[in-house]
Design a protein around this motif. Structure first.
Motif, PDB file in Angstrom:
ATOM      1  N   LEU A 292      46.137  41.544  46.483  1.00  9.76           N
ATOM      2  CA  LEU A 292      45.312  40.554  45.789  1.00  9.76           C
ATOM      3  C   LEU A 292      45.486  39.163  46.403  1.00  9.76           C
ATOM      4  O   LEU A 292      44.497  38.460  46.675  1.00  9.76           O
ATOM      5  CB  LEU A 292      45.708  40.509  44.309  1.00  9.76           C
ATOM      6  N   ALA A 293      46.740  38.770  46.652  1.00  7.54           N
ATOM      7  CA  ALA A 293      47.011  37.438  47.190  1.00  7.54           C
ATOM      8  C   ALA A 293      46.466  37.286  48.609  1.00  7.54           C
ATOM      9  O   ALA A 293      45.914  36.239  48.970  1.00  7.54           O
ATOM     10  CB  ALA A 293      48.512  37.164  47.156  1.00  7.54           C
ATOM     11  N   ILE A 294      46.609  38.323  49.422  1.00  6.25           N
ATOM     12  CA  ILE A 294      46.114  38.261  50.798  1.00  6.25           C
ATOM     13  C   ILE A 294      44.579  38.202  50.813  1.00  6.25           C
ATOM     14  O   ILE A 294      43.981  37.394  51.546  1.00  6.25           O
ATOM     15  CB  ILE A 294      46.624  39.466  51.611  1.00  6.25           C
ATOM     16  N   LYS A 295      43.938  39.036  50.012  1.00  2.42           N
ATOM     17  CA  LYS A 295      42.472  39.034  49.980  1.00  2.42           C
ATOM     18  C   LYS A 295      41.926  37.708  49.443  1.00  2.42           C
ATOM     19  O   LYS A 295      40.910  37.191  49.935  1.00  2.42           O
ATOM     20  CB  LYS A 295      41.957  40.199  49.136  1.00  2.42           C
TER      21      LYS A 295
ATOM     22  N   CYS B 250      47.348  33.202  42.151  1.00  2.00           N
ATOM     23  CA  CYS B 250      47.466  34.614  41.766  1.00  2.00           C
ATOM     24  C   CYS B 250      48.629  34.916  40.822  1.00  2.00           C
ATOM     25  O   CYS B 250      48.770  36.055  40.382  1.00  2.00           O
ATOM     26  CB  CYS B 250      47.626  35.467  43.022  1.00  2.00           C
ATOM     27  N   LEU B 251      49.447  33.918  40.514  1.00  2.00           N
ATOM     28  CA  LEU B 251      50.662  34.192  39.744  1.00  2.00           C
ATOM     29  C   LEU B 251      50.395  34.695  38.326  1.00  2.00           C
ATOM     30  O   LEU B 251      51.239  35.365  37.738  1.00  2.00           O
ATOM     31  CB  LEU B 251      51.551  32.942  39.683  1.00  2.00           C
ATOM     32  N   ASP B 252      49.206  34.354  37.771  1.00  2.00           N
ATOM     33  CA  ASP B 252      48.916  34.837  36.425  1.00  2.00           C
ATOM     34  C   ASP B 252      48.872  36.362  36.363  1.00  2.00           C
ATOM     35  O   ASP B 252      49.111  36.956  35.314  1.00  2.00           O
ATOM     36  CB  ASP B 252      47.612  34.250  35.895  1.00  2.00           C
ATOM     37  N   TYR B 253      48.593  37.000  37.504  1.00  2.05           N
ATOM     38  CA  TYR B 253      48.625  38.468  37.570  1.00  2.05           C
ATOM     39  C   TYR B 253      50.017  38.980  37.223  1.00  2.05           C
ATOM     40  O   TYR B 253      50.174  39.940  36.466  1.00  2.05           O
ATOM     41  CB  TYR B 253      48.220  38.911  38.971  1.00  2.05           C
ATOM     42  N   LEU B 254      51.040  38.341  37.773  1.00  6.43           N
ATOM     43  CA  LEU B 254      52.407  38.779  37.503  1.00  6.43           C
ATOM     44  C   LEU B 254      52.823  38.468  36.078  1.00  6.43           C
ATOM     45  O   LEU B 254      53.594  39.212  35.466  1.00  6.43           O
ATOM     46  CB  LEU B 254      53.375  38.095  38.476  1.00  6.43           C
ATOM     47  N   MET B 255      52.347  37.353  35.547  1.00  2.00           N
ATOM     48  CA  MET B 255      52.703  36.987  34.183  1.00  2.00           C
ATOM     49  C   MET B 255      52.167  37.995  33.177  1.00  2.00           C
ATOM     50  O   MET B 255      52.766  38.245  32.135  1.00  2.00           O
ATOM     51  CB  MET B 255      52.169  35.584  33.867  1.00  2.00           C
ATOM     52  N   GLY B 256      51.013  38.595  33.513  1.00  2.00           N
ATOM     53  CA  GLY B 256      50.453  39.622  32.638  1.00  2.00           C
ATOM     54  C   GLY B 256      51.204  40.932  32.710  1.00  2.00           C
ATOM     55  O   GLY B 256      51.112  41.766  31.812  1.00  2.00           O
TER      56      GLY B 256
END
Length: 286
Positions: free
Chosen positions: A249-252, A270-276
């Protein structure tokens, strides 16, 4: 209700410009609810990938006194996690951390090489020292080039069969670590991150789509997401899946903006992805 904080001692360098090492490890683990306690091995103005002459301050003489201070405090870490180490002396001090915190999770990202070639900093002495460090680790996360080097194989491994992948994983585990994850493996027309857990004799693979761009710090991000996920209680395949999906996700995301590749991935977006902390089940058995 107060929830005990998970604490990680992160033994890595710190580059001021170019997202890599501690500048990505700190936010990536923090987004997963984990407290990062940095043990910097060096401070650099930029990373070494294309910004010209780098200003650097070596902090080798900081590592051991920092450990002694933590000993006096009786301070405990749930995990000790190492990455790029610039010398055999730094490896020796890093091993002292692992040995003192022997009951903590010990994670080694054996940063030595990529794309079939060792880095200029990877001396024969450093290579031997990294082998000793890997021997006392619980988890290691080499890329395929580093995996080959640790096994004394040709660093250039363009393609592996399923049986060869399993052989690499098992032989690396026989060096000491209970869990081995190898990144950037090409097999049968696809790219995979592959893993092995010795306790259950299980092999895993997670496919991903390769983007035609190379960014610094991606290995640091992968290892950090994997480590954080395992510390939070995820199984190995789920942790591998989460790390692979987040990095893709971060690379794309970064590639779509055509930013300077030297700046690394657009982690902040993209950090909100990890928070979820999503549950993902795209892994496969190898």
């Amino acid at each position: 209700m107060y929830q005990k904080s998970i604490k990680v001692a992160a033994i890595h360098d710190l580059s001021g410009v170019g997202r890599c090492s501690l500048t990505v490890i700190l936010p990536t683990l923090s987004a997963q609810g984990i407290q990062v306690c940095p043990v910097p091995t060096a401070i650099l103005s930029t990373h070494t990938g294309g910004y010209g002459e780098v200003v650097m301050r070596d902090l080798t003489d900081y590592i051991s006194p920092a450990l002694e201070h933590y000993k006096r405090l009786g301070y405990q870490f749930d995990c000790v996690y190492s990455g790029f180490l610039a010398s055999e002396e730094q490896i020796k001090y890093c091993m002292s951390f692992f040995e003192y915190y022997s009951g903590s999770l010990k994670v080694v990202d054996p940063v030595m090489a990529d794309h079939g070639k060792p880095y200029k900093t990877c001396t024969p002495e450093l290579r031997k020292g990294m082998g000793r460090l890997v021997g006392i680790a619980d988890i290691i996360t080499p890329n395929i080039t580093e995996a080959a080097m640790l096994l004394g194989e040709n660093p250039y491994q363009p393609e592996l069969t399923s049986q060869q992948m399993k052989s690499f994983l098992v032989r690396l585990s026989e060096l000491g670590p209970k869990i081995v994850v190898i990144t950037s493996v090409y097999s049968d027309g696809h790219y995979y991150n592959i893993g092995y857990e010795r306790e259950h004799s299980k092999f895993w693979k997670v496919p991903y789509n390769l983007i035609n761009a190379s960014y610094p710090g991606t290995g640091d991000v992968f290892a950090s997401v994997l480590t954080g996920s395992i510390l939070r209680g995820d199984s190995l395949p789920l942790a591998m899946n989460r790390a692979t999906a987040f990095l893709e996700l971060a690379i794309k995301t970064t590639y779509s903006y055509s930013t300077d590749t030297r700046d690394g991935i657009m982690l902040e977006s993209c950090l909100d992805y990890l928070m979820g902390h999503p549950t993902l089940c795209d892994y496969e058995q190898l």
